[in-house]
Design a protein around this motif. Sequence first.
Motif, mmCIF file in Angstrom:
data_model
loop_
_atom_site.group_PDB
_atom_site.id
_atom_site.type_symbol
_atom_site.label_atom_id
_atom_site.label_comp_id
_atom_site.label_asym_id
_atom_site.label_seq_id
_atom_site.Cartn_x
_atom_site.Cartn_y
_atom_site.Cartn_z
ATOM 1 N N GLN A 27 0.966 -1.346 -0.142
ATOM 2 C CA GLN A 27 -0.106 -0.139 -0.029
ATOM 3 C C GLN A 27 0.737 1.308 -0.130
ATOM 4 N N TYR A 28 1.925 1.279 1.033
ATOM 5 C CA TYR A 28 2.917 2.521 0.962
ATOM 6 C C TYR A 28 3.605 2.453 -0.230
ATOM 7 N N ILE A 29 3.981 1.507 -1.254
ATOM 8 C CA ILE A 29 4.801 1.586 -2.216
ATOM 9 C C ILE A 29 3.714 1.896 -3.382
ATOM 10 N N SER A 30 2.716 1.154 -3.555
ATOM 11 C CA SER A 30 1.899 1.670 -4.667
ATOM 12 C C SER A 30 1.172 3.246 -4.692
ATOM 13 N N GLY A 31 1.126 3.675 -3.255
ATOM 14 C CA GLY A 31 0.592 4.837 -2.900
ATOM 15 C C GLY A 31 1.557 6.139 -3.387
ATOM 16 N N ALA A 32 2.914 5.716 -3.311
ATOM 17 C CA ALA A 32 4.100 6.530 -3.560
ATOM 18 C C ALA A 32 4.117 6.522 -5.213
ATOM 19 N N LEU A 33 4.093 5.471 -5.697
ATOM 20 C CA LEU A 33 3.924 5.264 -7.401
ATOM 21 C C LEU A 33 2.926 5.965 -7.981
ATOM 22 N N PHE A 34 1.939 5.828 -7.208
ATOM 23 C CA PHE A 34 0.466 6.748 -7.955
ATOM 24 C C PHE A 34 0.832 8.319 -8.008
#
Length: 452
Positions: A27-34
């Motif tokens: 969730q943290y990784i995808s949030g940052a990517l988005f």
Amino acid sequence: MLNDPSLIVNAMSILKTREAFFSAAHQYISGALFEMAKNEEAVDVLTLANALKKSSELVQAGGEVYLLELMNSVPSTANFDKYLDIVQDASVLRRLIRRSSETLELCLQDDASAGAVLDQLHKEVIDISDNLFKEESVALKDELDAAMGTIFRLAEGDKGEKGFSTGYRDLDDKIGGLKRSEMIVLAARPSIGKTTLAMNIAANVALANTRGQSDKNIAVGVFSLEMNTQSLVLRMVASEAEISLKDIGNMNVTTNDFANIQKAANILADTEIHIDDSAQLDVMELRAKSRRMKEKFDVDLIVIDYLQLLRGRGLNRNASREQEVAQISGAIKGIAKELNIPVIILAQMNRQAEQGGGSKEAARPKLSQLRESGSIEQDADIVMILHRDRGQQIEEDQAKIEAEGIMTELIVAKNRNGETGIVELNFMPQYTKFIDNDPVASFGGDYNNDQF
């Protein structure tokens, strides 16, 4: 997404939020990517780690080591759409579990009302299903107004509603120009001139504004897997200047020729033609590069030379070449639809195309002779086959050829939205240039786009 940042936008459109992932680290990784994609920031392991560090989320995301492990855990992005479906399905199932638990608690309350519980459950299920299923169908009546508007604008001569002119009047009359979302296959045996014709069309589209045939500059993207950029540019200059490429190579040019070459170079310098001569591209790389061309240069036409040099990705190692070409063909059609632009893809015919024999009609190549896959003809909206007697250029008097050209047939073998038939073009080999069989009809003459 780390292996191919161009896919982040796809993930955002399907998953919507980072909560689609179960793991807190993901969730943290995808949030940052988005967030990085929204801000149009460059994405790789280092920039992602830096973004997570700034938001004090790097430790929760697993640290730099975990980011590197993630990159190496996926062998290919070829099945990215399937991976998205898996993540989305799991996310929906988790939401259903939560809603079911909440519904059970409501049912066990002393003041529970069956009607109220059912109403709440119905709203929740509709909300979840709206996120899972895309709106794929439309009512005919809702589209009729838009269709009639298009017809009226065409009748009024609105150039924006017409396909881009190829620069060849008879061809435009036959196919209606290069229309958005269409996959156009240009096929021939080697050394017949498919690259020449494709680059002539690309130049004609890009020069439409300069020649007064368009209200704006039209950007064109070219993927040349066979020839390098310098060779293509030399061809385009020779074609525009109408100076023999052989004479340019041997420096057998006059002062007047130099002036024409310089003039041609200046004209081409004002165009928006962007060439990528990367060799050994696979379908995912092609798709990513096409998206970047669209985003960066707003290209309205892409030319790919040629299909058989592209590679598939993610196929079983026992897959046949026909299956690989089918994947490539489907991906190219997907690019045309996704970017809403025409895509011209060059393709080779098999040897049978030169073994017709007998009558002139029997000698013409056929749609079934497209090399390696029947999927090409299925996916394509238009299939054009370039055909002429290969020996004519060798056997005939060279002075006559230079003066009159070589009559070449462009066979429109498939046209999903129009008529098929044969268009005659003249090939001027010394200029690497095709012109209309009627010279007055060529783009360089009095041809006006309003006639098209």
